[in-house]
Write a protein that holds these residues in place. Structure first.
Motif, PDB file in Angstrom:
ATOM      1  N   GLY A 183      -1.467  -2.857   7.617  1.00 35.75           N
ATOM      2  CA  GLY A 183      -0.868  -2.579   6.709  1.00 35.75           C
ATOM      3  C   GLY A 183      -0.977  -1.100   6.625  1.00 35.75           C
ATOM      4  N   THR A 184      -0.315  -0.201   5.507  1.00 35.62           N
ATOM      5  CA  THR A 184      -0.436   1.379   5.443  1.00 35.62           C
ATOM      6  C   THR A 184      -1.362   1.056   4.020  1.00 35.62           C
ATOM      7  N   TYR A 185      -2.642   1.601   4.036  1.00 39.50           N
ATOM      8  CA  TYR A 185      -3.257   2.185   3.387  1.00 39.50           C
ATOM      9  C   TYR A 185      -3.420   3.846   2.799  1.00 39.50           C
ATOM     10  N   GLU A 186      -3.121   4.178   0.542  1.00 37.10           N
ATOM     11  CA  GLU A 186      -3.135   4.849   0.185  1.00 37.10           C
ATOM     12  C   GLU A 186      -4.858   5.104  -0.287  1.00 37.10           C
ATOM     13  N   CYS A 187      -5.093   6.117  -0.522  1.00 38.62           N
ATOM     14  CA  CYS A 187      -6.081   7.008  -1.665  1.00 38.62           C
ATOM     15  C   CYS A 187      -5.911   7.759  -2.230  1.00 38.62           C
ATOM     16  N   PHE A 188      -5.897   7.310  -3.569  1.00 45.72           N
ATOM     17  CA  PHE A 188      -5.637   8.524  -4.776  1.00 45.72           C
ATOM     18  C   PHE A 188      -6.916   8.676  -5.218  1.00 45.72           C
ATOM     19  N   PRO A 235      -1.042  10.098  -2.860  1.00 45.37           N
ATOM     20  CA  PRO A 235      -2.239   9.245  -2.284  1.00 45.37           C
ATOM     21  C   PRO A 235      -1.989  10.936  -1.520  1.00 45.37           C
ATOM     22  N   ILE A 236      -3.996  11.304  -1.473  1.00 53.55           N
ATOM     23  CA  ILE A 236      -4.677  12.412  -0.481  1.00 53.55           C
ATOM     24  C   ILE A 236      -4.478  11.967   0.814  1.00 53.55           C
ATOM     25  N   THR A 237      -4.495  10.859   0.830  1.00 50.90           N
ATOM     26  CA  THR A 237      -4.428  10.412   2.269  1.00 50.90           C
ATOM     27  C   THR A 237      -3.161   9.008   2.357  1.00 50.90           C
ATOM     28  N   THR A 238      -2.767   8.944   3.393  1.00 49.33           N
ATOM     29  CA  THR A 238      -3.046   7.555   3.708  1.00 49.33           C
ATOM     30  C   THR A 238      -2.476   6.932   5.294  1.00 49.33           C
ATOM     31  N   ILE A 239      -3.063   5.586   5.573  1.00 47.31           N
ATOM     32  CA  ILE A 239      -3.727   5.392   6.783  1.00 47.31           C
ATOM     33  C   ILE A 239      -2.799   4.251   7.365  1.00 47.31           C
ATOM     34  N   GLN A 278      -9.065   5.620  -6.244  1.00 50.21           N
ATOM     35  CA  GLN A 278      -8.127   3.545  -5.404  1.00 50.21           C
ATOM     36  C   GLN A 278      -7.225   3.985  -4.207  1.00 50.21           C
ATOM     37  N   TRP A 279      -7.938   3.024  -3.718  1.00 52.15           N
ATOM     38  CA  TRP A 279      -7.161   2.530  -2.882  1.00 52.15           C
ATOM     39  C   TRP A 279      -6.383   1.758  -3.096  1.00 52.15           C
ATOM     40  N   SER A 280      -5.087   1.459  -2.857  1.00 50.13           N
ATOM     41  CA  SER A 280      -3.966   0.899  -2.609  1.00 50.13           C
ATOM     42  C   SER A 280      -3.692   0.816  -1.403  1.00 50.13           C
ATOM     43  N   ASP A 308      -1.556  -5.410  -6.617  1.00 49.08           N
ATOM     44  CA  ASP A 308      -3.190  -5.420  -7.047  1.00 49.08           C
ATOM     45  C   ASP A 308      -3.104  -4.304  -6.010  1.00 49.08           C
ATOM     46  N   TYR A 309      -4.298  -3.988  -6.367  1.00 50.92           N
ATOM     47  CA  TYR A 309      -4.840  -3.117  -5.323  1.00 50.92           C
ATOM     48  C   TYR A 309      -6.358  -3.936  -4.180  1.00 50.92           C
ATOM     49  N   VAL A 310      -6.621  -2.304  -3.890  1.00 56.74           N
ATOM     50  CA  VAL A 310      -7.417  -2.250  -2.422  1.00 56.74           C
ATOM     51  C   VAL A 310      -8.937  -2.863  -3.592  1.00 56.74           C
TER      52      VAL A 310
END
Length: 203
Positions: free
Chosen positions: A114-119, A137-141, A57-59, A66-68
């Protein structure tokens, strides 16, 4: 900050996840990416283990709930996907080889900033322990979209170095030219001999 992945529609699958899957722990990885409107960007993310990936999941922090993008059962799930990302986002590699779950965002617009988070949820290797569906999140972009923003920090550093080298070369050339002129003038004065005047006697 714990974030809950989109709810699983099947109770059976939900229970299976509770007992046999585990969330990947968070890391301190944070990436800044700049892009110009209309470009396609890749937001990198990689799972922290080699266990099979069940869901991705990318949020974005300002779009909750809602998610990306939500990817599970080998396909995207658009049920709760934010409308602005419909048909514009996808995984870089649907096979997720080597744990690559990077996100591709096509035709970016300024509102994508914005700030995106990878789960990621992966299958447990040891099934004796239970786990929660909540994960970090394992990565924050941080993505910044704007005119003139499509330069990475590395490219900016290279540009600064190139400018410094160019200015240094120009300075050396100017000093060299000036020094040569001074040297030439000194040589001219050193070897200069005034003309000999010859007296002409008139009879």
């Amino acid at each position: 900050m714990g974030v809950k992945l989109a709810p699983v529609t099947s109770v059976t699958v939900g229970c299976t996840l509770l007992f046999f899957y585990h969330p990947v722990s968070a890391t301190d990885v944070q990436v800044n990416i700049g892009a110009e409107p209309g470009q396609t960007v890749s937001l990198p993310c990689k799972a922290l283990s080699n266990a099979p990936i069940i869901a991705v999941q990318w949020s974005r922090s300002d779009l909750k709930p809602d998610y990306v993008l939500l990817y599970r059962d080998k396909q995207s799930d658009p049920e709760n996907q934010h409308p602005s990302f419909l048909n514009r986002v996808k995984l870089k590699d649907k096979q997720m080889k080597d744990g690559d779950v990077s996100l591709i965002v096509e035709n970016v617009v300024i509102s994508d900033t914005g700030t995106y988070e990878c789960f990621v949820i992966q299958r447990r290797t040891k099934r004796s322990k239970r786990s929660r569906l909540n994960t970090e999140p394992i990565t924050t972009i941080k993505l910044i979209v704007g005119y003139g923003a499509g330069h990475t920090e590395e490219e900016d550093n290279i540009g600064h170095i190139a400018s410094f080298i160019s200015l240094s070369v120009l300075l050396v050339v100017l000093i060299g030219v000036g020094g040569f002129r001074i040297y030439k003038e000194r040589l001219k004065k050193l070897f200069y001999q005034p003309p000999i005047e010859i007296a002409v006697l008139h009879v």
